[in-house]
Design a protein around this motif. Structure first.
Motif, PDB file in Angstrom:
ATOM      1  N   ASP A 183      42.914  42.049  48.461  1.00 48.67           N
ATOM      2  CA  ASP A 183      42.476  41.496  47.177  1.00 48.67           C
ATOM      3  C   ASP A 183      43.581  40.723  46.455  1.00 48.67           C
ATOM      4  O   ASP A 183      43.297  39.775  45.717  1.00 48.67           O
ATOM      5  CB  ASP A 183      41.987  42.637  46.288  1.00 48.67           C
ATOM      6  CG  ASP A 183      41.386  42.147  44.989  1.00 48.67           C
ATOM      7  OD1 ASP A 183      40.710  41.110  45.010  1.00 48.67           O
ATOM      8  OD2 ASP A 183      41.596  42.796  43.953  1.00 48.67           O
ATOM      9  N   SER A 187      38.339  36.965  44.443  1.00 49.51           N
ATOM     10  CA  SER A 187      36.929  37.347  44.428  1.00 49.51           C
ATOM     11  C   SER A 187      36.233  36.608  45.564  1.00 49.51           C
ATOM     12  O   SER A 187      36.172  35.388  45.565  1.00 49.51           O
ATOM     13  CB  SER A 187      36.289  36.992  43.077  1.00 49.51           C
ATOM     14  OG  SER A 187      34.901  37.229  43.116  1.00 49.51           O
ATOM     15  N   PRO A 246      31.834  42.397  46.002  1.00 48.73           N
ATOM     16  CA  PRO A 246      32.467  43.289  45.026  1.00 48.73           C
ATOM     17  C   PRO A 246      32.159  44.764  45.267  1.00 48.73           C
ATOM     18  O   PRO A 246      31.184  45.085  45.945  1.00 48.73           O
ATOM     19  CB  PRO A 246      31.865  42.821  43.694  1.00 48.73           C
ATOM     20  CG  PRO A 246      30.557  42.225  44.084  1.00 48.73           C
ATOM     21  CD  PRO A 246      30.774  41.578  45.418  1.00 48.73           C
ATOM     22  N   THR A 268      39.584  47.080  38.652  1.00 44.10           N
ATOM     23  CA  THR A 268      39.122  45.909  39.395  1.00 44.10           C
ATOM     24  C   THR A 268      38.097  46.265  40.458  1.00 44.10           C
ATOM     25  O   THR A 268      38.143  47.338  41.071  1.00 44.10           O
ATOM     26  CB  THR A 268      40.328  45.200  40.063  1.00 44.10           C
ATOM     27  OG1 THR A 268      39.884  44.047  40.765  1.00 44.10           O
ATOM     28  CG2 THR A 268      41.052  46.129  41.021  1.00 44.10           C
ATOM     29  N   ALA A 299      36.736  43.177  42.210  1.00 38.16           N
ATOM     30  CA  ALA A 299      36.634  41.862  42.855  1.00 38.16           C
ATOM     31  C   ALA A 299      35.363  41.121  42.477  1.00 38.16           C
ATOM     32  O   ALA A 299      34.913  40.248  43.209  1.00 38.16           O
ATOM     33  CB  ALA A 299      36.733  41.985  44.381  1.00 38.16           C
ATOM     34  N   SER A 300      34.790  41.453  41.337  1.00 35.53           N
ATOM     35  CA  SER A 300      33.628  40.703  40.875  1.00 35.53           C
ATOM     36  C   SER A 300      34.041  39.381  40.238  1.00 35.53           C
ATOM     37  O   SER A 300      33.221  38.472  40.080  1.00 35.53           O
ATOM     38  CB  SER A 300      32.832  41.538  39.857  1.00 35.53           C
ATOM     39  OG  SER A 300      33.635  41.878  38.744  1.00 35.53           O
ATOM     40  N   SER A 301      35.303  39.278  39.885  1.00 30.55           N
ATOM     41  CA  SER A 301      35.839  38.033  39.321  1.00 30.55           C
ATOM     42  C   SER A 301      37.325  37.962  39.635  1.00 30.55           C
ATOM     43  O   SER A 301      37.951  38.970  39.987  1.00 30.55           O
ATOM     44  CB  SER A 301      35.621  37.988  37.801  1.00 30.55           C
ATOM     45  OG  SER A 301      36.291  39.062  37.168  1.00 30.55           O
ATOM     46  N   GLU A 302      37.872  36.755  39.518  1.00 29.40           N
ATOM     47  CA  GLU A 302      39.286  36.571  39.796  1.00 29.40           C
ATOM     48  C   GLU A 302      40.117  36.898  38.558  1.00 29.40           C
ATOM     49  O   GLU A 302      39.687  36.675  37.425  1.00 29.40           O
ATOM     50  CB  GLU A 302      39.565  35.135  40.256  1.00 29.40           C
ATOM     51  CG  GLU A 302      38.900  34.811  41.587  1.00 29.40           C
ATOM     52  CD  GLU A 302      39.318  33.457  42.134  1.00 29.40           C
ATOM     53  OE1 GLU A 302      40.046  32.730  41.417  1.00 29.40           O
ATOM     54  OE2 GLU A 302      38.925  33.131  43.269  1.00 29.40           O
TER      55      GLU A 302
END
Length: 288
Positions: free
Chosen positions: A84, A101, A108, A157, A159-162
């Motif tokens: 990630d 992401s 995610p 976190t 990983a649904s968004s950067e």
């Protein structure tokens, strides 16, 4: 900063690895195409191309649109964070620390993971004296260093968004002291404790397969890290203050430039590297 007597990763060009020890102080992650042909008097028969098998993503999403990570162990979480995160040296586009992401590849995740991003200031000093303790391999360190945390960012976190995290400007300034280094750590769970930090570090020494300076932590919770070495620890006093122009003082292990005047042999392989050891290993838990 307490200094101990003794002798000794951007590496110092042309110099062998220099070792240093640490004193801890509290501070502040196809198929082939085939065709079948009939008899020349008959029409050719077309054969349908075999489909190329699709690759299964490492973290496939389910019907809920996320990857179920309920019950993951620390090791599984560490392995995921390694994919990630991009450290500043890896992320040449911006120089920041980035969490990516990418559905299927990173998730995610259905349940967020707690990640600590910590920046440590390392102040290096020359070993003072010859009667200090030996290292784990029997040699003596050239340097000792003090380590203090200067910044910590806690993330939840999935990983649904950067996400991007800027580096501390003062710690990574171009004009920082030649006796100062920096260590970035990305850890799963709680902040790092002093007893989990590295006890030995090389300067200009071993690198891993990613051309990254090797640092051994005393925990398995560190998913990723990055070491920025001091530019000239050989000019530093025992208390970590520069005492001379780095251009005028070569490192203790530097070899003569005319060792092989014919230029037929490399000169950057000798002498063999030496390593470091923390003499007193004074540990206090860092302040979150």
């Amino acid at each position: 900063m307490r200094r101990a007597p003794g002798t000794n990763r951007s590496a110092l060009p042309g110099f062998a690895a220099l070792a240093l020890a640490v004193l801890f102080t509290a501070g502040c992650s196809g198929g082939d195409d085939t065709s079948a042909y009939g008899d020349p008097t008959e029409s050719a028969t077309q054969v349908t191309e075999s489909p190329t098998p699709s690759l299964t993503p490492p973290y496939p999403t389910g019907a809920s649109g996320c990857h179920d990570n309920k019950g993951w162990t620390t090791t599984e979480s560490v392995d995921w964070v390694k994919l990630d995160v991009d450290t500043p040296q890896q992320n040449s586009s911006s120089g920041d620390l980035e969490f990516s992401s990418m559905p299927g590849y990173l998730g995610p995740l259905c349940h967020k993971i707690t990640v600590q991003v910590e920046f440590w200031k390392l102040v290096y000093g020359v070993a003072d004296g010859d009667d200090g303790e030996s290292l784990s391999d029997g040699t003596r360190p050239d340097y000792y260093f003090d380590i203090r945390r200067v910044k910590r960012v806690e993330l939840r976190t999935d990983a649904s968004s950067e996400r991007k995290i800027a580096l501390p400007k003062s710690l990574y300034a171009d004009d920082r002291s030649p006796c100062v280094g920096a260590l970035l750590t990305i850890t799963v769970g709680k902040p790092l404790k002093s007893k989990e930090l590295p006890k030995e570090v090389e300067v200009g020494g071993t690198k891993d397969i990613w051309d990254r300076d090797t640092v051994e932590f005393r925990t398995k919770r560190v998913a990723d890290y990055e070491l920025s070495e001091p530019s000239a620890p050989q000019v530093c006093s025992p208390d970590g203050k520069p005492t001379a122009d780095p251009a005028d003082v070569p490192p203790p292990s530097a070899e003569p430039t005319d060792l092989y005047p014919t230029g037929l042999y490399p000169t950057d392989l000798y002498p063999s590297p030496s390593y470091s050891f923390d003499l007193d290993d004074i540990l206090r838990s860092p302040t979150p």
